[in-house]
Design a protein around this motif. Structure first.
Motif, PDB file in Angstrom:
ATOM      1  N   ASP A   1      20.859 -13.229 -45.029  1.00 32.37           N
ATOM      2  CA  ASP A   1      20.187 -12.039 -45.554  1.00 32.37           C
ATOM      3  C   ASP A   1      21.143 -11.394 -46.551  1.00 32.37           C
ATOM      4  O   ASP A   1      22.209 -10.910 -46.150  1.00 32.37           O
ATOM      5  CB  ASP A   1      19.859 -11.072 -44.417  1.00 32.37           C
ATOM      6  N   PRO A   2      20.772 -11.389 -47.831  1.00 33.65           N
ATOM      7  CA  PRO A   2      21.675 -10.801 -48.838  1.00 33.65           C
ATOM      8  C   PRO A   2      21.973  -9.331 -48.548  1.00 33.65           C
ATOM      9  O   PRO A   2      23.013  -8.816 -48.958  1.00 33.65           O
ATOM     10  CB  PRO A   2      20.895 -10.947 -50.149  1.00 33.65           C
ATOM     11  N   GLY A   3      21.082  -8.674 -47.811  1.00 38.74           N
ATOM     12  CA  GLY A   3      21.295  -7.270 -47.476  1.00 38.74           C
ATOM     13  C   GLY A   3      22.308  -7.072 -46.367  1.00 38.74           C
ATOM     14  O   GLY A   3      22.651  -5.937 -46.021  1.00 38.74           O
ATOM     15  N   ALA A   4      22.797  -8.174 -45.794  1.00 38.61           N
ATOM     16  CA  ALA A   4      23.754  -8.078 -44.691  1.00 38.61           C
ATOM     17  C   ALA A   4      25.200  -8.029 -45.167  1.00 38.61           C
ATOM     18  O   ALA A   4      26.114  -7.895 -44.356  1.00 38.61           O
ATOM     19  CB  ALA A   4      23.566  -9.261 -43.737  1.00 38.61           C
ATOM     20  N   VAL A   5      25.413  -8.153 -46.472  1.00 46.14           N
ATOM     21  CA  VAL A   5      26.772  -8.050 -47.016  1.00 46.14           C
ATOM     22  C   VAL A   5      27.092  -6.558 -47.179  1.00 46.14           C
ATOM     23  O   VAL A   5      26.553  -5.878 -48.041  1.00 46.14           O
ATOM     24  CB  VAL A   5      26.908  -8.795 -48.355  1.00 46.14           C
TER      25      VAL A   5
ATOM     26  N   HIS B   1      13.177  -5.721 -45.582  1.00 50.18           N
ATOM     27  CA  HIS B   1      13.402  -4.973 -46.825  1.00 50.18           C
ATOM     28  C   HIS B   1      12.065  -4.607 -47.468  1.00 50.18           C
ATOM     29  O   HIS B   1      11.079  -5.328 -47.325  1.00 50.18           O
ATOM     30  CB  HIS B   1      14.231  -5.805 -47.806  1.00 50.18           C
TER      31      HIS B   1
ATOM     32  N   ALA C   1      14.821 -14.002 -50.678  1.00 53.83           N
ATOM     33  CA  ALA C   1      14.742 -12.540 -50.575  1.00 53.83           C
ATOM     34  C   ALA C   1      15.065 -11.849 -51.907  1.00 53.83           C
ATOM     35  O   ALA C   1      14.727 -10.682 -52.108  1.00 53.83           O
ATOM     36  CB  ALA C   1      15.680 -12.026 -49.492  1.00 53.83           C
TER      37      ALA C   1
ATOM     38  N   LEU D   1      12.545  -9.997 -43.860  1.00 53.80           N
ATOM     39  CA  LEU D   1      13.888  -9.616 -43.388  1.00 53.80           C
ATOM     40  C   LEU D   1      14.006  -8.102 -43.210  1.00 53.80           C
ATOM     41  O   LEU D   1      15.089  -7.585 -42.948  1.00 53.80           O
ATOM     42  CB  LEU D   1      14.944 -10.112 -44.387  1.00 53.80           C
TER      43      LEU D   1
ATOM     44  N   VAL E   1      15.559  -8.005 -52.726  1.00 48.18           N
ATOM     45  CA  VAL E   1      16.892  -7.439 -52.473  1.00 48.18           C
ATOM     46  C   VAL E   1      17.848  -7.862 -53.583  1.00 48.18           C
ATOM     47  O   VAL E   1      17.868  -9.023 -53.987  1.00 48.18           O
ATOM     48  CB  VAL E   1      17.469  -7.955 -51.136  1.00 48.18           C
TER      49      VAL E   1
ATOM     50  N   PRO F   1      21.078  -1.664 -48.471  1.00 47.91           N
ATOM     51  CA  PRO F   1      20.802  -2.676 -49.496  1.00 47.91           C
ATOM     52  C   PRO F   1      20.040  -2.053 -50.676  1.00 47.91           C
ATOM     53  O   PRO F   1      19.235  -1.137 -50.483  1.00 47.91           O
ATOM     54  CB  PRO F   1      19.914  -3.697 -48.770  1.00 47.91           C
TER      55      PRO F   1
END
Lengths: 154, 154
Positions: free
Chosen positions: A89-93, B53, B41, B51, B57, B99
């Motif tokens: 999940d790119p939002g998890a960075v 969002h 995503a 996910l 993202v 995010p």
């Protein structure tokens, strides 16, 4: 012959995105990127960073650079892709930082190669986050220094 | 020894947010393509919603596009004395509080945290605080630029 006994390496290779599986020293899948002048133009357009040292050979040489160089942020972005893909999940960075230690030189006639590896170097049980250290190399030189990301896992 | 002419008195200045900009899905997708981020995503709203969002993202370094646009008020101010053709990126950090997704309306407040001339080169650190228009913090982007003195002067 059980399936479980057959493929322990394959099971280890597939990261399931959980905190438990992200043990210290776990390596992220390595990535290799080829970068052309066209890729720099695309990054300049997408990012709005049109500094001519990334686009124009004469300008780059006039300020003492060997040739056109990639945006540091393109290098950092590519290494960031390695982490975001691994996290699932790119939002998890949650955090990501680096120093830029050497330029990625992109000649007109050939593509530059950027290689990125990463591994888990820290774990926070309470937050279920891990710290990942990234190593980015081009032409045998490390181009990012102390590149680290904090990732929240399931 | 000649030095760069950066004005150290800019340290401590704050540039308040001047209006909001909306993050477009096209901008997120173009940036993702430029950093080879193929995670669905970034590109497909349904995959992003799966996910949790609201929309596609942004990659972990996308915030730099907003930060650099905001920092330009300082960096390109002739009074600050920064010769952009002699600027190289020294260090970059992102701390993501939430995010960034398409549709976000974000403001950017720029803090000039540090301006120092060291051995003829200037080190300029800016911190851009990105927030939703309601005030919710989204990202702290910290950037250190090195303004190099000309070789024959250094």
């Amino acid at each position: 012959m059980s399936t479980a006994g057959q493929a322990p390496d394959a099971l280890e290779d597939v990261f399931d995105g959980t905190f438990e599986a992200a043990h210290l020293g776990r390596e992220l899948p390595a990535a290799r990127y080829e970068l052309s002048r066209e890729d720099l133009r695309a990054y300049a357009e997408a990012s709005g960073d049109r500094n001519p040292i990334h686009l124009d050979e004469a300008t780059a040489r006039a300020v003492g650079l060997p040739d056109v160089i990639a945006h540091g942020m393109l290098t950092m972005g590519l290494a960031g892709t390695v982490v975001a893909d691994w996290a699932g999940d790119p939002g998890a960075v949650l955090a990501y930082g680096t120093k830029f230690t050497a330029p990625v030189v992109v000649p007109a006639a050939a593509e530059a190669v950027l290689e990125v590896t990463g591994s888990v170097v820290g774990r926070d049980e309470a937050a279920r986050t891990v710290e990942v250290e990234l190593v980015a190399t081009s032409a045998g030189t490390r181009v990012l220094g102390r590149a680290r990301a904090v990732v929240r896992l399931r | 020894m000649a030095t760069v002419s950066v004005d150290e008195s800019f340290q401590g200045r704050v540039y308040p947010a001047s209006g909001a900009s909306t993050v477009s899905a096209d901008a997120v997708r173009a940036f993702a393509r430029a950093v080879r981020a193929v995670h669905p995503a970034h590109h497909d709203a349904a995959a992003a919603r799966a996910l949790g969002h609201a929309d596609v993202v942004a990659p972990p370094t996308f915030a730099v596009t907003l930060a650099q646009a905001a920092e330009a008020r300082f960096i390109t101010d002739p009074a600050a004395g920064i010769d952009f053709s002699r600027v190289v990126h020294g260090e970059q950090r992102f701390s993501h509080h939430a995010p960034i997704v398409a549709g976000d309306e974000l403001t950017a407040e720029v803090h000039v945290d540090r301006v120092r001339v060291v051995r003829g080169n200037a080190m300029v650190t800016t911190r851009t605080e990105l927030a939703r228009t309601g005030g919710t913090p989204v990202c702290t982007a910290t950037s250190t630029l090195v303004v190099r003195a000309a070789e024959d002067d250094a």
